[in-house]
Design a protein around this motif. Structure first.
Motif, PDB file in Angstrom:
ATOM      1  N   GLN A  37      51.066  74.915  18.237  1.00 10.42           N
ATOM      2  CA  GLN A  37      51.231  73.897  19.273  1.00 10.42           C
ATOM      3  C   GLN A  37      51.226  74.583  20.639  1.00 10.42           C
ATOM      4  N   ARG A  38      50.678  73.916  21.602  1.00 11.70           N
ATOM      5  CA  ARG A  38      50.563  74.457  22.961  1.00 11.70           C
ATOM      6  C   ARG A  38      51.882  74.295  23.706  1.00 11.70           C
ATOM      7  N   ARG A  39      52.359  75.380  24.299  1.00 11.86           N
ATOM      8  CA  ARG A  39      53.593  75.341  25.085  1.00 11.86           C
ATOM      9  C   ARG A  39      53.308  74.685  26.432  1.00 11.86           C
ATOM     10  N   VAL A  40      54.198  73.800  26.835  1.00 14.72           N
ATOM     11  CA  VAL A  40      54.092  73.119  28.118  1.00 14.72           C
ATOM     12  C   VAL A  40      55.424  73.241  28.846  1.00 14.72           C
ATOM     13  N   HIS A  41      55.373  72.988  30.149  1.00 18.42           N
ATOM     14  CA  HIS A  41      56.575  73.032  30.980  1.00 18.42           C
ATOM     15  C   HIS A  41      56.676  71.771  31.815  1.00 18.42           C
ATOM     16  N   ARG A  98      55.061  69.409  23.151  1.00 19.48           N
ATOM     17  CA  ARG A  98      55.155  67.945  23.211  1.00 19.48           C
ATOM     18  C   ARG A  98      55.474  67.404  21.818  1.00 19.48           C
ATOM     19  N   LEU A  99      56.418  66.489  21.773  1.00 19.53           N
ATOM     20  CA  LEU A  99      56.752  65.846  20.508  1.00 19.53           C
ATOM     21  C   LEU A  99      55.512  65.146  19.944  1.00 19.53           C
ATOM     22  N   ARG A 100      54.700  64.583  20.822  1.00 25.63           N
ATOM     23  CA  ARG A 100      53.460  63.911  20.403  1.00 25.63           C
ATOM     24  C   ARG A 100      52.567  64.864  19.617  1.00 25.63           C
ATOM     25  N   ASP A 101      52.436  66.092  20.102  1.00 31.96           N
ATOM     26  CA  ASP A 101      51.592  67.075  19.425  1.00 31.96           C
ATOM     27  C   ASP A 101      52.151  67.442  18.050  1.00 31.96           C
ATOM     28  N   VAL A 102      53.466  67.545  17.954  1.00 36.02           N
ATOM     29  CA  VAL A 102      54.094  67.869  16.674  1.00 36.02           C
ATOM     30  C   VAL A 102      53.884  66.723  15.683  1.00 36.02           C
ATOM     31  N   LEU A 103      54.038  65.482  16.149  1.00 37.55           N
ATOM     32  CA  LEU A 103      53.796  64.332  15.270  1.00 37.55           C
ATOM     33  C   LEU A 103      52.346  64.314  14.787  1.00 37.55           C
ATOM     34  N   GLY A 104      51.418  64.649  15.673  1.00 40.02           N
ATOM     35  CA  GLY A 104      50.013  64.747  15.274  1.00 40.02           C
ATOM     36  C   GLY A 104      49.790  65.851  14.258  1.00 40.02           C
ATOM     37  N   CYS A 148      51.836  66.830  12.134  1.00 38.14           N
ATOM     38  CA  CYS A 148      52.438  66.381  10.867  1.00 38.14           C
ATOM     39  C   CYS A 148      51.629  65.282  10.187  1.00 38.14           C
ATOM     40  N   GLY A 149      50.499  64.867  10.789  1.00 44.75           N
ATOM     41  CA  GLY A 149      49.608  63.925  10.136  1.00 44.75           C
ATOM     42  C   GLY A 149      49.533  62.539  10.752  1.00 44.75           C
ATOM     43  N   LEU A 150      50.349  62.249  11.749  1.00 42.14           N
ATOM     44  CA  LEU A 150      50.275  60.936  12.395  1.00 42.14           C
ATOM     45  C   LEU A 150      49.052  60.920  13.315  1.00 42.14           C
ATOM     46  N   ASP A 151      48.229  59.905  13.225  1.00 35.02           N
ATOM     47  CA  ASP A 151      47.017  59.803  14.058  1.00 35.02           C
ATOM     48  C   ASP A 151      47.409  59.335  15.463  1.00 35.02           C
ATOM     49  N   VAL A 152      47.977  60.236  16.234  1.00 42.40           N
ATOM     50  CA  VAL A 152      48.506  59.861  17.545  1.00 42.40           C
ATOM     51  C   VAL A 152      47.415  59.389  18.499  1.00 42.40           C
ATOM     52  N   ASP A 153      46.251  60.010  18.452  1.00 44.67           N
ATOM     53  CA  ASP A 153      45.163  59.576  19.331  1.00 44.67           C
ATOM     54  C   ASP A 153      44.633  58.220  18.894  1.00 44.67           C
ATOM     55  N   GLY A 154      44.439  58.029  17.605  1.00 42.53           N
ATOM     56  CA  GLY A 154      43.953  56.755  17.098  1.00 42.53           C
ATOM     57  C   GLY A 154      44.901  55.613  17.425  1.00 42.53           C
ATOM     58  N   ILE A 155      46.195  55.855  17.291  1.00 41.98           N
ATOM     59  CA  ILE A 155      47.183  54.819  17.611  1.00 41.98           C
ATOM     60  C   ILE A 155      47.168  54.521  19.103  1.00 41.98           C
ATOM     61  N   SER A 156      47.125  55.567  19.921  1.00 40.04           N
ATOM     62  CA  SER A 156      47.127  55.381  21.381  1.00 40.04           C
ATOM     63  C   SER A 156      45.888  54.646  21.863  1.00 40.04           C
ATOM     64  N   LEU A 157      44.739  54.907  21.223  1.00 38.88           N
ATOM     65  CA  LEU A 157      43.479  54.266  21.615  1.00 38.88           C
ATOM     66  C   LEU A 157      43.228  52.961  20.859  1.00 38.88           C
ATOM     67  N   ARG A 158      44.176  52.559  20.016  1.00 31.42           N
ATOM     68  CA  ARG A 158      44.117  51.326  19.230  1.00 31.42           C
ATOM     69  C   ARG A 158      42.959  51.308  18.230  1.00 31.42           C
ATOM     70  N   ARG A 159      42.545  52.491  17.778  1.00 33.42           N
ATOM     71  CA  ARG A 159      41.551  52.597  16.702  1.00 33.42           C
ATOM     72  C   ARG A 159      42.219  52.610  15.336  1.00 33.42           C
ATOM     73  N   VAL A 167      57.705  63.762  26.551  1.00 31.82           N
ATOM     74  CA  VAL A 167      58.789  64.053  25.611  1.00 31.82           C
ATOM     75  C   VAL A 167      58.530  65.434  25.010  1.00 31.82           C
ATOM     76  N   LEU A 168      59.503  66.318  25.164  1.00 32.02           N
ATOM     77  CA  LEU A 168      59.349  67.696  24.697  1.00 32.02           C
ATOM     78  C   LEU A 168      60.357  68.035  23.617  1.00 32.02           C
ATOM     79  N   LEU A 169      59.957  68.922  22.735  1.00 32.10           N
ATOM     80  CA  LEU A 169      60.903  69.647  21.906  1.00 32.10           C
ATOM     81  C   LEU A 169      61.100  70.958  22.661  1.00 32.10           C
ATOM     82  N   ALA A 170      62.169  71.008  23.426  1.00 31.49           N
ATOM     83  CA  ALA A 170      62.388  72.113  24.369  1.00 31.49           C
ATOM     84  C   ALA A 170      63.132  73.265  23.711  1.00 31.49           C
ATOM     85  N   TYR A 171      62.620  74.471  23.952  1.00 30.74           N
ATOM     86  CA  TYR A 171      63.292  75.676  23.472  1.00 30.74           C
ATOM     87  C   TYR A 171      63.490  76.683  24.608  1.00 30.74           C
TER      88      TYR A 171
END
Length: 164
Positions: A1-5, A50-56, A58-69, A108-112
């Motif tokens: 996962q890509r680190r963000v700030h 990003r929590l979004r990236d972690v959910l993706g 883990c198999g959740l189609d985050v882009d598909g859900i966001s784009l309503r596909r 939303v971040l999983l901050a470390y």
């Protein structure tokens, strides 16, 4: 996962609740303890994933859900559970809207990290869920689990804590 700030303020929504004490008379407090004055607020530069990236991941189609596909899950919330417990042994828990976590522009971040250093224990080491724009009670420290669910957390924190 890509680190963000990101820079964000975290404030307990009980901050300055002392201002509301005794509105109905000198012996009638508006809230029970803890009695915050004006110190339950901080600002920092947070680092994590990003929590979004972690959910993706883990198999959740985050882009598909966001784009309503892809149809979104029936779930409406993310339940966040920490390792910390109350005196009865119940783990701290809170929830956030699933849409907040899936937002492609989300924050939303999983901050470390905090201010370029490993997250201090008092701020939730090793992982804290940082939810900018929501009350500090939603920024769960000592993160144990994230669960996609219909409705808020099952724990009793939300039942007796005004801020949770």
């Amino acid at each position: 996962q890509r680190r963000v700030h990101g820079v964000s303020v975290v404030q307990c929504n009980g901050n300055r609740r002392e201002d509301y004490h005794n509105l109905q008379g000198p012996d009638v407090p508006a809230f029970g303890p803890p009695h915050w004055v004006a110190g339950a607020i901080s600002n920092a530069r947070w680092g994590g994933v990003r929590l979004r990236d972690v959910l993706g991941h883990c198999g959740l189609d985050v882009d598909g859900i966001s784009l309503r596909r892809t149809a979104p899950p029936e779930a409406t919330d993310l339940q966040l559970e920490g390792y910390d417990t109350d005196e009865g042994g119940h783990n701290y828990s809170a929830s956030i809207p699933l849409d907040k976590a899936l937002d492609p522009y989300g924050d939303v971040l999983l901050a470390y990290e905090m201010n370029g250093q490993p997250l201090p224990r008092s701020f939730g080491y090793p992982i804290r869920c940082l939810v900018p724009g929501h009350a500090g009670a939603r920024n769960v420290k000592f993160l144990k689990s994230v669960t996609i669910a219909k409705g808020g957390p099952a724990g009793n924190w939300k039942q007796y804590a005004l801020h949770a």
